[in-house]
Write an enzyme that holds these catalytic residues in place. Structure first.
Site, PDB file in Angstrom:
ATOM      1  N   HIS A 188       0.794  -1.301  -0.080  1.00  0.00           N
ATOM      2  CA  HIS A 188      -0.043   0.092  -0.015  1.00  0.00           C
ATOM      3  C   HIS A 188       0.870   1.170   0.037  1.00  0.00           C
ATOM      4  CE1 HIS A 188      -3.156  -2.862   1.088  1.00  0.00           C
ATOM      5  NE2 HIS A 188      -4.204  -1.826   0.979  1.00  0.00           N
ATOM      6  N   HIS A 202       1.651  -4.079   9.531  1.00  0.00           N
ATOM      7  CA  HIS A 202       3.080  -3.730   9.223  1.00  0.00           C
ATOM      8  C   HIS A 202       3.848  -3.114  10.210  1.00  0.00           C
ATOM      9  CE1 HIS A 202       2.809  -4.514   4.742  1.00  0.00           C
ATOM     10  NE2 HIS A 202       1.901  -3.872   4.774  1.00  0.00           N
TER      11      HIS A 202
END
Length: 186
Positions: free
Chosen positions: A111, A150
């Site tokens: 992303h 993440h």
């Protein structure tokens, strides 16, 4: 490398303990979802291509944006994620997350890399658009940390990879189109 993992874990735990707020959850989920599959950036690239029907400048913008996204997705998602095979923070550390679990690896953040690649492409086209896109790209990275999907080093690496690959793609695109223009005048 152990010190990076340790630092990443400490930061993620700190975010989980001190930053999560019920009133922020919806906004962070929305920002993150806009990056799913590069949807926002791909839609913008297609919009540029459609605008290119009337103005060739936008055709070029659409091509550059989509090429930057494609190169970045290929390197990050097809090569680096399986090669590195880093486990996601929520799987490693065992905390609940606000979105459905993901099926791929953590490093680098796809992303974030896509958002920074798109922002870099947009900045090359128009500084104001690019500045706005960089702010959004930053929020994309923050949302990935906030959601616990993440580690910080995944996000930083994603931002750097997206930026560098977009710069290389833009440079190559310029060289190829310059060469094609010279050949058409020959």
């Amino acid at each position: 490398m152990d010190w990076i993992q340790h630092m990443d874990e400490q930061i993620i735990w700190w975010i989980q303990e001190y930053l999560l707020r019920e009133e922020w959850n919806g906004g962070m989920i929305l920002i993150s979802r806009l990056g799913n599959g590069g949807f926002l950036w791909i839609a913008l690239g297609i919009l540029f291509l459609l605008c290119g029907i009337r103005n060739r400048k936008f055709l070029k913008y659409g091509c550059i944006l989509l090429l930057c996204l494609g190169v970045t997705a290929l390197v990050c998602n097809v090569v680096l994620k399986p090669l590195v095979g880093r486990i996601r923070p929520y799987d490693l550390l065992g905390f609940p997350i606000l979105i459905p679990p993901l099926s791929d690896f953590s490093f680098p953040s796809g992303h974030t890399s896509a958002s920074f690649a798109a922002a870099t492409a947009l900045f090359a086209m128009h500084r104001t658009w690019g500045a706005v896109a960089y702010v959004f790209a930053g929020w994309m990275g923050i949302s990935r940390l906030y959601l616990g999907v993440h580690f910080p080093s995944d996000v930083v690496a994603g931002a750097l990879i997206g930026f560098v690959l977009a710069k290389i793609t833009i440079f190559c695109f310029a060289k190829i189109t310059e060469k094609m223009a010279q050949q058409s005048f020959s």
